[in-house]
Design a protein around this motif. Structure first.
Motif, PDB file in Angstrom:
ATOM      1  N   SER A 106       5.074   3.066 -12.426  1.00 19.63           N
ATOM      2  CA  SER A 106       3.797   2.774 -11.762  1.00 19.63           C
ATOM      3  C   SER A 106       3.086   1.605 -12.428  1.00 19.63           C
ATOM      4  O   SER A 106       2.436   0.805 -11.743  1.00 19.63           O
ATOM      5  CB  SER A 106       2.913   4.020 -11.742  1.00 19.63           C
TER       6      SER A 106
ATOM      7  N   MET B 268       2.433   1.600  -3.451  1.00 23.07           N
ATOM      8  CA  MET B 268       1.468   2.059  -4.460  1.00 23.07           C
ATOM      9  C   MET B 268       1.181   3.547  -4.284  1.00 23.07           C
ATOM     10  O   MET B 268       1.053   4.286  -5.254  1.00 23.07           O
ATOM     11  CB  MET B 268       0.164   1.261  -4.365  1.00 23.07           C
ATOM     12  N   TYR B 269       1.090   3.987  -3.050  1.00 23.77           N
ATOM     13  CA  TYR B 269       0.853   5.404  -2.794  1.00 23.77           C
ATOM     14  C   TYR B 269       2.031   6.239  -3.281  1.00 23.77           C
ATOM     15  O   TYR B 269       1.858   7.288  -3.890  1.00 23.77           O
ATOM     16  CB  TYR B 269       0.615   5.624  -1.297  1.00 23.77           C
TER      17      TYR B 269
ATOM     18  N   ALA C  22       0.832  -1.202   0.000  1.00 22.68           N
ATOM     19  CA  ALA C  22       0.000   0.000   0.000  1.00 22.68           C
ATOM     20  C   ALA C  22       0.872   1.260   0.000  1.00 22.68           C
ATOM     21  O   ALA C  22       0.594   2.214  -0.738  1.00 22.68           O
ATOM     22  CB  ALA C  22      -0.926  -0.002   1.215  1.00 22.68           C
TER      23      ALA C  22
ATOM     24  N   VAL D 113       2.067  -1.924 -10.522  1.00 19.35           N
ATOM     25  CA  VAL D 113       0.718  -2.495 -10.537  1.00 19.35           C
ATOM     26  C   VAL D 113       0.750  -3.914 -11.102  1.00 19.35           C
ATOM     27  O   VAL D 113       0.074  -4.809 -10.590  1.00 19.35           O
ATOM     28  CB  VAL D 113      -0.237  -1.585 -11.336  1.00 19.35           C
TER      29      VAL D 113
ATOM     30  N   ASN E 164      -0.060   8.352  -9.373  1.00 21.02           N
ATOM     31  CA  ASN E 164      -1.204   7.901 -10.164  1.00 21.02           C
ATOM     32  C   ASN E 164      -1.037   8.156 -11.650  1.00 21.02           C
ATOM     33  O   ASN E 164      -1.961   7.919 -12.420  1.00 21.02           O
ATOM     34  CB  ASN E 164      -2.484   8.589  -9.665  1.00 21.02           C
TER      35      ASN E 164
ATOM     36  N   ALA F   6      -7.356   4.381  -8.952  1.00 25.29           N
ATOM     37  CA  ALA F   6      -6.730   5.674  -8.672  1.00 25.29           C
ATOM     38  C   ALA F   6      -5.982   6.200  -9.889  1.00 25.29           C
ATOM     39  O   ALA F   6      -5.881   7.411 -10.091  1.00 25.29           O
ATOM     40  CB  ALA F   6      -5.779   5.546  -7.485  1.00 25.29           C
TER      41      ALA F   6
ATOM     42  N   SER G 122       4.195   5.531  -5.609  1.00 30.16           N
ATOM     43  CA  SER G 122       4.483   5.461  -7.047  1.00 30.16           C
ATOM     44  C   SER G 122       3.669   6.470  -7.854  1.00 30.16           C
ATOM     45  O   SER G 122       3.978   6.707  -9.014  1.00 30.16           O
ATOM     46  CB  SER G 122       4.247   4.052  -7.572  1.00 30.16           C
TER      47      SER G 122
ATOM     48  N   TRP H 192      -7.745  -1.015  -6.297  1.00 27.78           N
ATOM     49  CA  TRP H 192      -7.762   0.370  -5.819  1.00 27.78           C
ATOM     50  C   TRP H 192      -6.758   1.219  -6.578  1.00 27.78           C
ATOM     51  O   TRP H 192      -7.054   2.348  -6.975  1.00 27.78           O
ATOM     52  CB  TRP H 192      -7.471   0.397  -4.325  1.00 27.78           C
ATOM     53  N   LYS H 193      -5.558   0.673  -6.794  1.00 28.45           N
ATOM     54  CA  LYS H 193      -4.512   1.423  -7.483  1.00 28.45           C
ATOM     55  C   LYS H 193      -4.888   1.670  -8.941  1.00 28.45           C
ATOM     56  O   LYS H 193      -4.694   2.775  -9.460  1.00 28.45           O
ATOM     57  CB  LYS H 193      -3.179   0.662  -7.392  1.00 28.45           C
TER      58      LYS H 193
END
Length: 186
Positions: free
Chosen positions: A99, A88-89, A85, A103, A93, A157, A91, A153-154
């Motif tokens: 990114s 991912m935050y 998490a 993913v 959007n 986003a 990296s 979620w990623k």
């Protein structure tokens, strides 16, 4: 001094003590227990007497240890969720190679884990643990699904899920709400 008649010097005391037999144990030393792993004639007889009682408990202990290790494997993905998490935050959007790679790796691990669930727990399966492993496997699957939910979620986003009209769905005409459509005709 004649070199032919000279004898080598005697060995030091520690060499003589090292090569000699041990003296018999004193009464004080006899009360000290042997260290773990020390085998003597007396200790071997004691182990032979104790062994029948430990063989009866051995399958139960083995099954307990197998279940403990199975739980460790089942809960391992839960330890990955916070780390993934944060990654991912961090990296971002935007659609960049970093990114997208993150993913991809986030989806790859749980999908492989779900496909190999039975193989991951095959070494722990026995007659005594078969019924108990069902719950362990269920927890493992839930943890892998948690990692997949983090991936979803990623992707959302990043704007890659078609939940709203976006530029890459520009071919789609704008949807008019049903209420507005009735007022246009009436």
């Amino acid at each position: 001094m004649d070199p032919k008649t000279s004898h080598p010097p005697p060995p030091p005391d520690w060499v003589i003590r090292l090569n000699s037999r041990m003296p018999p144990l004193s009464k004080q030393a006899a009360n000290i227990p042997n260290p773990p792993g020390f085998s003597s004639a007396k200790g071997g007889k004691q182990r032979a007497q104790q062994q029948p009682s430990t063989t009866a408990a051995k399958p139960i202990e083995t099954d307990t240890l197998k279940l403990k290790k199975a739980w460790e494997i089942a809960l391992a993905p839960s330890k990955q969720i916070p780390m993934n998490a944060i990654m991912m935050y961090m990296s971002g959007n935007s659609l960049q190679i970093f990114s997208i790679m993150m993913v991809f790796m986030l989806f790859k691990g749980p999908i492989q884990g779900l496909m190999n669930t039975n193989a991951a727990f095959a070494k722990f399966e026995s007659e005594g643990t078969r019924r108990k492993l069902v719950g362990v496997k269920a927890v493992y699957v839930l943890m892998q699904l948690g990692l997949l939910a983090l991936g979803v979620w990623k992707v959302n986003a990043m704007g890659l899920l078609p939940t709203t009209r976006s530029d890459w769905l520009a071919w789609e005409s704008e949807r008019i709400p049903l209420e507005r459509a009735y007022f246009a005709f009436g």
